[in-house]
Design a protein around this motif. Structure first.
Motif, PDB file in Angstrom:
ATOM      1  N   GLU A  35      20.130  -4.979 -20.521  1.00  0.00           N
ATOM      2  CA  GLU A  35      20.189  -3.868 -19.581  1.00  0.00           C
ATOM      3  C   GLU A  35      19.884  -4.402 -18.181  1.00  0.00           C
ATOM      4  O   GLU A  35      18.974  -5.227 -18.015  1.00  0.00           O
ATOM      5  CB  GLU A  35      19.164  -2.796 -19.948  1.00  0.00           C
ATOM      6  CG  GLU A  35      19.424  -2.102 -21.267  1.00  0.00           C
ATOM      7  CD  GLU A  35      20.609  -1.152 -21.205  1.00  0.00           C
ATOM      8  OE1 GLU A  35      20.900  -0.593 -20.121  1.00  0.00           O
ATOM      9  OE2 GLU A  35      21.258  -0.973 -22.252  1.00  0.00           O
ATOM     10  N   ARG A  36      20.635  -3.940 -17.209  1.00  0.00           N
ATOM     11  CA  ARG A  36      20.403  -4.374 -15.832  1.00  0.00           C
ATOM     12  C   ARG A  36      18.955  -4.102 -15.406  1.00  0.00           C
ATOM     13  O   ARG A  36      18.352  -4.886 -14.687  1.00  0.00           O
ATOM     14  CB  ARG A  36      21.386  -3.664 -14.901  1.00  0.00           C
ATOM     15  CG  ARG A  36      21.366  -4.182 -13.494  1.00  0.00           C
ATOM     16  CD  ARG A  36      22.419  -3.498 -12.644  1.00  0.00           C
ATOM     17  NE  ARG A  36      22.500  -4.140 -11.347  1.00  0.00           N
ATOM     18  CZ  ARG A  36      23.563  -4.162 -10.598  1.00  0.00           C
ATOM     19  NH1 ARG A  36      24.665  -3.580 -11.008  1.00  0.00           N
ATOM     20  NH2 ARG A  36      23.550  -4.757  -9.430  1.00  0.00           N
ATOM     21  N   THR A  37      18.394  -3.029 -15.886  1.00  0.00           N
ATOM     22  CA  THR A  37      17.028  -2.660 -15.529  1.00  0.00           C
ATOM     23  C   THR A  37      15.987  -3.594 -16.149  1.00  0.00           C
ATOM     24  O   THR A  37      14.831  -3.590 -15.736  1.00  0.00           O
ATOM     25  CB  THR A  37      16.728  -1.208 -15.956  1.00  0.00           C
ATOM     26  OG1 THR A  37      17.000  -1.077 -17.360  1.00  0.00           O
ATOM     27  CG2 THR A  37      17.580  -0.224 -15.169  1.00  0.00           C
ATOM     28  N   ASP A  38      16.385  -4.412 -17.136  1.00  0.00           N
ATOM     29  CA  ASP A  38      15.460  -5.369 -17.749  1.00  0.00           C
ATOM     30  C   ASP A  38      15.324  -6.661 -16.946  1.00  0.00           C
ATOM     31  O   ASP A  38      14.457  -7.486 -17.235  1.00  0.00           O
ATOM     32  CB  ASP A  38      15.902  -5.707 -19.180  1.00  0.00           C
ATOM     33  CG  ASP A  38      15.719  -4.535 -20.128  1.00  0.00           C
ATOM     34  OD1 ASP A  38      14.947  -3.603 -19.793  1.00  0.00           O
ATOM     35  OD2 ASP A  38      16.354  -4.545 -21.198  1.00  0.00           O
ATOM     36  N   LEU A  39      16.198  -6.850 -15.958  1.00  0.00           N
ATOM     37  CA  LEU A  39      16.129  -8.054 -15.128  1.00  0.00           C
ATOM     38  C   LEU A  39      14.944  -7.972 -14.169  1.00  0.00           C
ATOM     39  O   LEU A  39      14.616  -6.884 -13.684  1.00  0.00           O
ATOM     40  CB  LEU A  39      17.397  -8.206 -14.276  1.00  0.00           C
ATOM     41  CG  LEU A  39      18.699  -8.513 -14.987  1.00  0.00           C
ATOM     42  CD1 LEU A  39      19.846  -8.435 -13.992  1.00  0.00           C
ATOM     43  CD2 LEU A  39      18.646  -9.875 -15.644  1.00  0.00           C
ATOM     44  N   PRO A  40      14.338  -9.124 -13.861  1.00  0.00           N
ATOM     45  CA  PRO A  40      13.367  -9.114 -12.767  1.00  0.00           C
ATOM     46  C   PRO A  40      14.076  -8.637 -11.498  1.00  0.00           C
ATOM     47  O   PRO A  40      15.253  -8.974 -11.278  1.00  0.00           O
ATOM     48  CB  PRO A  40      12.948 -10.578 -12.643  1.00  0.00           C
ATOM     49  CG  PRO A  40      13.304 -11.208 -13.957  1.00  0.00           C
ATOM     50  CD  PRO A  40      14.494 -10.441 -14.464  1.00  0.00           C
TER      51      PRO A  40
END
Length: 94
Positions: A35-40
């Motif tokens: 998920e994009r939101t899981d990236l730093p």
């Protein structure tokens, strides 16, 4: 439990997902989708370099590597600059 570490390079975004290419010894060996939101937050751009930890095949840690990202960008720019240089034209020597 099996834990593996890879260098990951953010390749692209597809909708709300991030596709990360996993490298080992400089070669792409696999890809993962998170998920994009899981990236730093600082790694939410293409070509970001991450240290990726997989435990039993699942992503358990993503750490942004700013120095490696800058180094790759400089190397890519240098290669581009070299390719952009025109070879000397023999007719110009006359």
């Amino acid at each position: 439990m099996t834990t593996e570490q890879f260098t990951g390079v953010l390749d692209r975004f597809e909708d709300g997902l991030a596709v990360i290419l996993l490298e080992e010894a400089g070669d792409v060996v696999d890809e993962i989708v998170v998920e994009r939101t899981d990236l730093p937050e600082e790694a939410a751009h293409p070509d970001a370099v991450l240290e990726v930890t997989l435990t039993d095949g699942d992503v358990t840690d993503l750490v942004y590597d700013a120095a490696a990202t800058a180094n790759r960008k400089e190397r890519a720019q240098s290669r581009f600059d070299q390719l952009a240089e025109r070879p000397p034209n023999n007719d110009e020597d006359s």
